[in-house]
Scaffold this motif. Structure first.
Motif, PDB file in Angstrom:
ATOM      1  N   VAL A   1       0.850  -1.198   0.000  1.00 37.54           N
ATOM      2  CA  VAL A   1       0.000   0.000   0.000  1.00 37.54           C
ATOM      3  C   VAL A   1       0.879   1.238   0.000  1.00 37.54           C
ATOM      4  CG1 VAL A   1      -1.850  -1.174   1.245  1.00 37.54           C
ATOM      5  CG2 VAL A   1      -0.144   0.120   2.540  1.00 37.54           C
ATOM      6  N   GLY A   2       0.266   2.375  -0.300  1.00 36.79           N
ATOM      7  CA  GLY A   2       0.957   3.644  -0.226  1.00 36.79           C
ATOM      8  C   GLY A   2       0.419   4.474   0.923  1.00 36.79           C
ATOM      9  N   ILE A   3       1.324   5.173   1.603  1.00 39.75           N
ATOM     10  CA  ILE A   3       0.906   6.044   2.703  1.00 39.75           C
ATOM     11  C   ILE A   3       1.529   7.423   2.484  1.00 39.75           C
ATOM     12  CG2 ILE A   3       0.673   4.133   4.319  1.00 39.75           C
ATOM     13  CD1 ILE A   3       3.337   5.159   5.605  1.00 39.75           C
ATOM     14  N   PRO A   4       0.927   8.462   3.077  1.00 38.86           N
ATOM     15  CA  PRO A   4       1.484   9.808   2.920  1.00 38.86           C
ATOM     16  C   PRO A   4       2.912   9.897   3.454  1.00 38.86           C
ATOM     17  CG  PRO A   4      -0.750   9.908   3.800  1.00 38.86           C
ATOM     18  CD  PRO A   4      -0.340   8.463   3.835  1.00 38.86           C
ATOM     19  N   ASP A   5       3.760  10.646   2.727  1.00 38.04           N
ATOM     20  CA  ASP A   5       5.146  10.829   3.137  1.00 38.04           C
ATOM     21  C   ASP A   5       5.512  12.304   2.937  1.00 38.04           C
ATOM     22  OD1 ASP A   5       7.952   9.353   3.622  1.00 38.04           O
ATOM     23  OD2 ASP A   5       8.221  10.940   2.121  1.00 38.04           O
ATOM     24  N   PRO A   6       6.047  12.953   3.972  1.00 39.78           N
ATOM     25  CA  PRO A   6       6.319  14.389   3.872  1.00 39.78           C
ATOM     26  C   PRO A   6       7.398  14.751   2.857  1.00 39.78           C
ATOM     27  CG  PRO A   6       7.249  13.475   5.909  1.00 39.78           C
ATOM     28  CD  PRO A   6       6.400  12.406   5.294  1.00 39.78           C
TER      29      PRO A   6
ATOM     30  N   ILE B   1      -7.700  -9.627  -0.815  1.00 43.88           N
ATOM     31  CA  ILE B   1      -6.958  -8.921   0.231  1.00 43.88           C
ATOM     32  C   ILE B   1      -7.416  -7.464   0.287  1.00 43.88           C
ATOM     33  CG2 ILE B   1      -4.668  -8.112   0.918  1.00 43.88           C
ATOM     34  CD1 ILE B   1      -3.539 -10.697  -0.330  1.00 43.88           C
ATOM     35  N   LEU B   2      -7.684  -6.997   1.509  1.00 37.15           N
ATOM     36  CA  LEU B   2      -8.217  -5.650   1.710  1.00 37.15           C
ATOM     37  C   LEU B   2      -7.079  -4.653   1.916  1.00 37.15           C
ATOM     38  CD1 LEU B   2     -11.233  -6.522   4.026  1.00 37.15           C
ATOM     39  CD2 LEU B   2     -11.311  -5.934   1.601  1.00 37.15           C
ATOM     40  N   ARG B   3      -6.611  -4.078   0.824  1.00 40.30           N
ATOM     41  CA  ARG B   3      -5.550  -3.083   0.929  1.00 40.30           C
ATOM     42  C   ARG B   3      -6.012  -1.864   1.721  1.00 40.30           C
ATOM     43  NH1 ARG B   3      -3.736  -3.243  -5.173  1.00 40.30           N
ATOM     44  NH2 ARG B   3      -1.990  -4.692  -5.163  1.00 40.30           N
ATOM     45  N   ARG B   4      -7.301  -1.524   1.575  1.00 42.74           N
ATOM     46  CA  ARG B   4      -7.840  -0.362   2.293  1.00 42.74           C
ATOM     47  C   ARG B   4      -7.641  -0.494   3.794  1.00 42.74           C
ATOM     48  NH1 ARG B   4     -13.663   0.443   1.965  1.00 42.74           N
ATOM     49  NH2 ARG B   4     -13.627  -1.676   1.192  1.00 42.74           N
ATOM     50  N   ALA B   5      -7.942  -1.697   4.315  1.00 40.05           N
ATOM     51  CA  ALA B   5      -7.813  -1.930   5.757  1.00 40.05           C
ATOM     52  C   ALA B   5      -6.359  -1.794   6.200  1.00 40.05           C
ATOM     53  CB  ALA B   5      -8.351  -3.317   6.109  1.00 40.05           C
ATOM     54  N   LEU B   6      -5.449  -2.306   5.371  1.00 38.39           N
ATOM     55  CA  LEU B   6      -4.024  -2.200   5.708  1.00 38.39           C
ATOM     56  C   LEU B   6      -3.562  -0.748   5.661  1.00 38.39           C
ATOM     57  CD1 LEU B   6      -2.700  -5.256   3.687  1.00 38.39           C
ATOM     58  CD2 LEU B   6      -2.806  -5.067   6.167  1.00 38.39           C
ATOM     59  N   ARG B   7      -4.023  -0.016   4.659  1.00 36.09           N
ATOM     60  CA  ARG B   7      -3.631   1.388   4.531  1.00 36.09           C
ATOM     61  C   ARG B   7      -4.133   2.193   5.730  1.00 36.09           C
ATOM     62  NH1 ARG B   7      -5.864   2.260   0.051  1.00 36.09           N
ATOM     63  NH2 ARG B   7      -4.111   1.821  -1.321  1.00 36.09           N
ATOM     64  N   SER B   8      -5.383   1.955   6.116  1.00 36.13           N
ATOM     65  CA  SER B   8      -5.951   2.662   7.265  1.00 36.13           C
ATOM     66  C   SER B   8      -5.182   2.325   8.536  1.00 36.13           C
ATOM     67  CB  SER B   8      -7.432   2.285   7.443  1.00 36.13           C
ATOM     68  OG  SER B   8      -8.175   2.652   6.311  1.00 36.13           O
ATOM     69  N   GLN B   9      -4.809   1.063   8.645  1.00 37.91           N
ATOM     70  CA  GLN B   9      -4.087   0.595   9.832  1.00 37.91           C
ATOM     71  C   GLN B   9      -2.747   1.298   9.976  1.00 37.91           C
ATOM     72  OE1 GLN B   9      -3.878  -3.738  10.293  1.00 37.91           O
ATOM     73  NE2 GLN B   9      -1.757  -3.558  10.955  1.00 37.91           N
ATOM     74  N   VAL B  10      -1.998   1.396   8.886  1.00 37.31           N
ATOM     75  CA  VAL B  10      -0.669   2.001   8.962  1.00 37.31           C
ATOM     76  C   VAL B  10      -0.764   3.514   9.156  1.00 37.31           C
ATOM     77  CG1 VAL B  10      -0.291   2.381   6.484  1.00 37.31           C
ATOM     78  CG2 VAL B  10       1.650   1.912   7.972  1.00 37.31           C
ATOM     79  N   ILE B  11      -1.779   4.141   8.578  1.00 41.48           N
ATOM     80  CA  ILE B  11      -1.946   5.586   8.758  1.00 41.48           C
ATOM     81  C   ILE B  11      -2.323   5.907  10.197  1.00 41.48           C
ATOM     82  CG2 ILE B  11      -3.379   7.571   8.124  1.00 41.48           C
ATOM     83  CD1 ILE B  11      -3.453   6.465   5.277  1.00 41.48           C
ATOM     84  N   GLU B  12      -3.217   5.115  10.766  1.00 38.89           N
ATOM     85  CA  GLU B  12      -3.611   5.316  12.163  1.00 38.89           C
ATOM     86  C   GLU B  12      -2.428   5.110  13.095  1.00 38.89           C
ATOM     87  OE1 GLU B  12      -6.398   6.420  13.662  1.00 38.89           O
ATOM     88  OE2 GLU B  12      -6.987   6.936  11.610  1.00 38.89           O
TER      89      GLU B  12
END
Length: 520
Positions: A447-452, A505-516
């Motif tokens: 997944v992708g997550i925000p990065d400054p 596989i639920l990428r959304r759930a993983l993305r939310s998990q890592v962002i939280e």
């Protein structure tokens, strides 16, 4: 011609032919057609009219088949609903879908009771006996407490065998399938009689399906993959369904071996579980002539390993709810290309276009768009979303793809899943393929997550068969095989990846998990 009339035609011609095998019981086409007719008549006697909406909260069982075809026969629109959704999720679909009647397992009586008060539009709850221990605490006399509730068997018993349903027009809505809602609330894709019938016939033709085939039906019937490929297509071909209530590797292998199955269709996660199952062997699948995979991209390493272990060929295809669903499939009579979703099936066109809707050159990545008799008429009560998705007769899938010089298509990734690292495009599937190539990785998701600094960063999740495998070792493995900007910034090991009921596989759930986690 439509699904109901074609099944009736088969029942007239081959009344003794086996339609399905379920829990040790065989049911012929003649018996199935009679139950469908009586259920359709019973619905009409309850006051259900042509055009009314009926929701099915059912798992894999004859109840689903009879309810689906019975409702279609009397002109109702069917809304299949995942029975393990939460009450709020179910309530949204029942409300948004303007449902008038619900067919449900008795295990869901508590939800039905709650809905009795909160969903006044629903006039009837038709309750099916699950014959399962979990239902032992439910007093069947409760059905008499609420005037809206009645037993499925009573509805069928009240029906007439001489019932003749209304004339059905091919552009009338037969089924509304609510999408999983990757953005916002689920949308109801309206599939017409023509959509469903054409896709069932076309995929059956593509797979050379006939009355001698025995299809393992283990994917969830409420999901469009199973609905068309494992239910409608075999019934339109006069084949036999081998119905399994829920997936387990043992049950699939037992059914294939004992019943001489000829076709198996599953999602990549199912193939992974079958491959990892220690007791599985090539003898279990010796009668299988077609293994079909869809629902998500199958890692090439898994595909090749499965084929080698079980001596079968796995052919990938592609589809989406809005296309009923199949648009592409690897051909059975020529080369199968690992990693490819194959060629356009008969009567369906696929092409890859740029942001302006212009077709791109072979090898270039763009959005996959589809045209054919299988494309939905639109989203229920969502004209703006319909106009954004269907343009000039083409369905814009939201999937990034490329086509090679021979017309084979390859899904690169979901348009919304693409990760942009410092201006460079990273397709999660590309990184996942590298992880799956590692001999000790069972499952992987990226997944992708925000990065400054770079806008987004790549994060990977993996399930390993070796508890000693470290993040540093796996990152080094990726570093040798990927450009630097594609290498995950970190890799987390999990015991299991989150999945939906179809095994995706639920990428959304993983993305939310890592962002939280990053916020804490």
């Amino acid at each position: 011609m439509n699904l109901s009339s074609k099944l009736h035609e088969t029942a007239q011609a081959l009344p003794e032919k086996l339609a399905y095998y379920f829990m040790g019981k065989e049911t012929s086409y003649g018996e199935l057609d009679a139950a469908i007719t009586k259920f359709a008549s019973g619905l009409e006697q309850l006051g259900i009219k042509k055009g009314d909406h009926i929701a099915l909260l059912l798992g894999n069982s004859p109840y689903f088949v009879i309810s689906l075809y019975g409702a279609i026969r009397m002109g109702a629109t069917v809304i299949p609903v995942n029975p393990i959704y939460s009450p709020d999720e179910i309530g949204y679909i029942l409300n948004n879908g303007d449902v008038k009647a619900v067919v449900s397992l008795d295990l869901l009586l508590p939800i039905a009771e709650k809905s009795h008060h909160q969903l006044p539009k629903i006039e009837h709850f038709i309750i099916c006996d699950s014959n399962q221990p979990e239902a032992a605490g439910i007093n069947k006399q409760e059905l008499t407490i609420y005037p809206k509730m009645r037993a499925f068997t009573d509805v069928v018993a009240a029906g007439r065998l001489d019932y003749i349903g209304p004339e059905l027009q091919e552009e009338e809505t037969a089924v509304i399938l609510y999408t999983s809602g990757t953005t916002g609330k689920p949308k109801g894709a309206m599939l017409t009689h023509k959509n469903l019938y054409s896709n069932a016939i076309d995929i059956g033709t593509y797979l050379n399906m006939d009355e001698n085939d025995r299809m393992i039906t283990v994917l969830p019937m409420f999901h469009v993959f199973c609905l068309t490929v494992c239910l409608n297509a075999p019934l339109m071909a006069g084949a036999t369904m081998l119905i399994i209530p829920r997936f387990s590797p043992k049950d699939v292998f037992d059914m294939a071996r004992e019943q001489g199955a000829t076709i198996f269709a599953g999602v990549p996660t199912m193939y992974n579980f079958l491959y990892q199952y220690e007791s599985g062997n090539p003898e279990d699948f010796k009668t299988i002539r077609v293994c079909a995979s869809g629902g998500a991209s199958m890692p090439v390493a898994l595909l090749l390993n499965f084929e080698k272990k079980f001596n079968v060929r796995v052919s990938e295809g592609y589809g989406l709810s809005e296309a009923s669903p199949v648009t592409c499939f690897n051909p059975l009579d020529r080369e199968r290309k690992p990693g490819s979703i194959g060629l356009s099936i008969v009567n369906v066109e696929n092409k890859v276009v740029d942001e302006l809707g212009e077709e791109v050159q072979p090898g270039q990545v763009g959005e996959l768009i589809v045209r054919g008799p299988n494309v939905m008429k639109g989203y229920y009560k969502m004209p703006e979303e319909t106009d954004a998705t269907i343009r000039d007769g083409w369905l814009y899938t939201g999937d990034l793809a490329r086509m090679d010089d021979e017309g084979y298509f390859y899904i690169v990734d979901r348009k919304k899943d693409m990760v942009i690292v410092g201006g460079y495009n990273v397709y999660p599937r590309e990184v996942e393929e590298v992880l799956y190539d590692h001999p000790e990785i069972i499952e992987a998701a990226v997944v992708g997550i925000p990065d400054p600094d770079f806008g987004e960063a790549v994060v990977a999740y993996a399930v390993s068969k070796n508890p000693e495998l470290t993040e540093r070792e796996l990152l080094a493995y990726c570093d040798e095989r990927l450009a630097k900007y594609k290498v995950p910034s970190r890799i987390e090991f999990l015991e299991e990846l989150p999945k939906n009921t179809t095994g995706k596989i639920l990428r959304r759930a993983l993305r939310s998990q890592v962002i939280e986690a990053a916020k804490q």
